[in-house]
Design a protein around this motif. Structure first.
Motif: not given
Length: 74
Positions: A60-74
């Protein structure tokens, strides 16, 4: 998963999170995001299947980090 492999996976996750979130090159950013997403999905599936506390952090930490990286780079 042993504690040593947990620390190694955590170091990889931090490195790839930095690549996905802070690097100017789109290829490195995509590789970092793909690693976080893949490790998050596989780790979460492993945790659901009865993994140890290590997999509950990495998945779940990897999924949360992927979500943060995706939404912060838009």
């Amino acid at each position: 998963m042993t504690t040593t492999s947990f620390i190694i996976r955590l170091c990889f996750a931090v490195g790839f999170f930095n690549a996905a979130n802070q690097v100017e090159r789109p290829v490195l950013r995509a590789v970092g995001f793909a690693y976080l997403l893949g490790a998050g999905i596989l780790g979460t599936l492993g945790a659901i299947a009865g993994g140890s506390w290590h997999t509950w952090i990495i998945g779940p930490g990897g999924l949360a980090a992927a979500g943060y990286a995706f939404w912060s780079n838009r």
